[in-house]
Design a protein around this motif. Structure first.
Motif, short mmCIF file in Angstrom:
data_model
loop_
_atom_site.label_atom_id
_atom_site.label_comp_id
_atom_site.label_asym_id
_atom_site.label_seq_id
_atom_site.Cartn_x
_atom_site.Cartn_y
_atom_site.Cartn_z
N TYR A 12 5.56 -43.84 63.81
CA TYR A 12 4.19 -43.58 64.26
C TYR A 12 3.26 -44.77 63.97
O TYR A 12 2.41 -45.09 64.79
CB TYR A 12 3.62 -42.33 63.57
CG TYR A 12 4.26 -41.04 64.01
CD1 TYR A 12 4.26 -40.67 65.35
CD2 TYR A 12 4.85 -40.19 63.09
CE1 TYR A 12 4.84 -39.48 65.75
CE2 TYR A 12 5.43 -39.00 63.49
CZ TYR A 12 5.42 -38.66 64.82
OH TYR A 12 6.00 -37.48 65.21
N THR A 13 3.40 -45.40 62.83
CA THR A 13 2.47 -46.45 62.43
C THR A 13 2.78 -47.81 63.05
O THR A 13 1.87 -48.57 63.37
CB THR A 13 2.43 -46.61 60.90
OG1 THR A 13 3.75 -46.87 60.42
CG2 THR A 13 1.83 -45.41 60.23
N LEU A 14 4.04 -48.13 63.24
CA LEU A 14 4.40 -49.43 63.79
C LEU A 14 3.84 -49.64 65.20
O LEU A 14 3.23 -50.68 65.46
CB LEU A 14 5.93 -49.62 63.76
CG LEU A 14 6.42 -51.03 64.06
CD1 LEU A 14 5.87 -52.02 63.06
CD2 LEU A 14 7.94 -51.06 64.05
N PRO A 15 3.97 -48.72 66.14
CA PRO A 15 3.35 -48.93 67.46
C PRO A 15 1.82 -49.03 67.37
O PRO A 15 1.20 -49.79 68.11
CB PRO A 15 3.78 -47.70 68.27
CG PRO A 15 5.00 -47.19 67.60
CD PRO A 15 4.83 -47.53 66.15
N ALA A 16 1.23 -48.25 66.48
CA ALA A 16 -0.23 -48.31 66.32
C ALA A 16 -0.67 -49.67 65.79
O ALA A 16 -1.67 -50.25 66.26
CB ALA A 16 -0.71 -47.21 65.39
N VAL A 17 0.07 -50.23 64.84
CA VAL A 17 -0.25 -51.54 64.30
C VAL A 17 -0.08 -52.62 65.37
O VAL A 17 -0.93 -53.51 65.54
CB VAL A 17 0.62 -51.85 63.06
CG1 VAL A 17 0.51 -53.31 62.64
CG2 VAL A 17 0.24 -50.95 61.90
N VAL A 18 1.01 -52.56 66.13
CA VAL A 18 1.26 -53.53 67.20
C VAL A 18 0.16 -53.43 68.26
O VAL A 18 -0.38 -54.45 68.71
CB VAL A 18 2.66 -53.34 67.81
CG1 VAL A 18 2.83 -54.16 69.08
CG2 VAL A 18 3.73 -53.69 66.81
N THR A 19 -0.20 -52.23 68.64
CA THR A 19 -1.26 -52.03 69.63
C THR A 19 -2.59 -52.57 69.10
O THR A 19 -3.35 -53.22 69.83
CB THR A 19 -1.40 -50.53 69.99
OG1 THR A 19 -0.14 -50.03 70.44
CG2 THR A 19 -2.45 -50.32 71.06
N GLY A 20 -2.86 -52.33 67.85
CA GLY A 20 -4.09 -52.84 67.22
C GLY A 20 -4.12 -54.36 67.20
O GLY A 20 -5.17 -54.98 67.49
N LEU A 21 -3.01 -55.00 66.87
CA LEU A 21 -2.95 -56.46 66.85
C LEU A 21 -3.11 -57.05 68.25
O LEU A 21 -3.81 -58.06 68.43
CB LEU A 21 -1.63 -56.93 66.22
CG LEU A 21 -1.49 -56.71 64.72
CD1 LEU A 21 -0.08 -57.08 64.25
CD2 LEU A 21 -2.53 -57.50 63.96
N VAL A 22 -2.50 -56.42 69.24
CA VAL A 22 -2.64 -56.89 70.62
C VAL A 22 -4.10 -56.75 71.06
O VAL A 22 -4.67 -57.65 71.69
CB VAL A 22 -1.68 -56.13 71.57
CG1 VAL A 22 -2.00 -56.39 73.03
CG2 VAL A 22 -0.24 -56.51 71.27
N ALA A 23 -4.72 -55.61 70.73
CA ALA A 23 -6.13 -55.40 71.09
C ALA A 23 -7.02 -56.43 70.39
O ALA A 23 -7.96 -56.97 71.00
CB ALA A 23 -6.55 -53.98 70.72
N LEU A 24 -6.73 -56.71 69.15
CA LEU A 24 -7.51 -57.71 68.39
C LEU A 24 -7.37 -59.09 69.03
O LEU A 24 -8.37 -59.81 69.20
CB LEU A 24 -7.05 -57.75 66.93
CG LEU A 24 -7.77 -58.74 66.02
CD1 LEU A 24 -9.23 -58.33 65.84
CD2 LEU A 24 -7.07 -58.83 64.68
N TYR A 25 -6.17 -59.46 69.42
CA TYR A 25 -5.93 -60.75 70.06
C TYR A 25 -6.73 -60.85 71.37
O TYR A 25 -7.40 -61.84 71.62
CB TYR A 25 -4.44 -60.95 70.32
CG TYR A 25 -4.15 -62.14 71.20
CD1 TYR A 25 -4.22 -63.44 70.69
CD2 TYR A 25 -3.84 -61.98 72.54
CE1 TYR A 25 -3.97 -64.53 71.50
CE2 TYR A 25 -3.59 -63.06 73.35
CZ TYR A 25 -3.66 -64.34 72.83
OH TYR A 25 -3.42 -65.42 73.64
N PHE A 26 -6.64 -59.83 72.21
CA PHE A 26 -7.37 -59.86 73.48
C PHE A 26 -8.89 -59.85 73.26
O PHE A 26 -9.62 -60.49 74.00
CB PHE A 26 -6.93 -58.71 74.39
CG PHE A 26 -5.64 -58.97 75.10
CD1 PHE A 26 -5.52 -60.04 75.97
CD2 PHE A 26 -4.54 -58.16 74.89
CE1 PHE A 26 -4.33 -60.30 76.64
CE2 PHE A 26 -3.34 -58.41 75.54
CZ PHE A 26 -3.24 -59.48 76.41
#
Length: 173
Positions: A12-26
């Motif tokens: 549950y947390t790994l996809p949320a962290v990856v999504t958060g990092l991608v959103a932060l980058y964009f």
């Protein structure tokens, strides 16, 4: 905690962290791009307003150089006294006044263009002083004639500075 709960928690947390990092980058990329766009638009608007001021500064400096060119200066300012030293002081004073009147123009021109103008002014003053210091020059009329004859076909130091200003104006366009 057993291994299945840890795996479940990571799933549950790994996809949320990856999504958060991608959103932060964009978000950072978009913000930086937006800042660059605003800076470009601001610079474009500033240049649109500054261009007439810069051209006016080049015009005024060209006019200044024309006014202090020895040919025109000596024709415009006729000697009122016989003493060549007083006449030379009068000429130098006029050159200095013209220069002080145009001091603010240095903001709008390049440093090398301003140095060319200052050098030209200083050379004009030097020519007047050295000619006035000659022992053969006894009257202000002789001072005028001597300066003009030494000038000869050469336009004097102002022509080089005017040529440089013209080159810089061509670079603007």
């Amino acid at each position: 905690m057993d291994l299945t709960k840890i795996i479940e928690l990571l799933s549950y947390t790994l996809p949320a962290v990856v999504t958060g990092l991608v959103a932060l980058y964009f978000f950072k990329y978009h913000t930086a791009n937006e800042d660059k766009r605003r800076t470009y638009l601001l610079r474009k608007e500033t240049q649109k307003q500054a261009l007439p001021l810069r051209l006016q500064a080049y015009e005024r400096l060209t006019l200044f150089l024309e006014r202090i060119s020895l040919n025109k200066l000596l024709i415009r300012i006729k000697p009122t006294v016989k003493d060549p030293e007083k006449y030379s002081h009068q000429l130098i004073s006029i050159v200095e006044q013209e220069f002080e009147h145009n001091l603010a123009q240095q903001i709008y021109v390049s440093e090398t263009a301003w140095k060319a103008v200052v050098t030209s002014k200083n050379l004009i003053i030097k020519i007047i002083r050295t000619t006035a210091a000659k022992k053969e020059v006894e009257t202000s009329e002789q001072l005028r004639e001597d300066i003009l004859s030494n000038l000869g076909k050469n336009d004097g130091p102002t022509s080089a500075a005017i040529s440089y200003l013209k080159i810089e104006v061509k670079k603007i366009f």
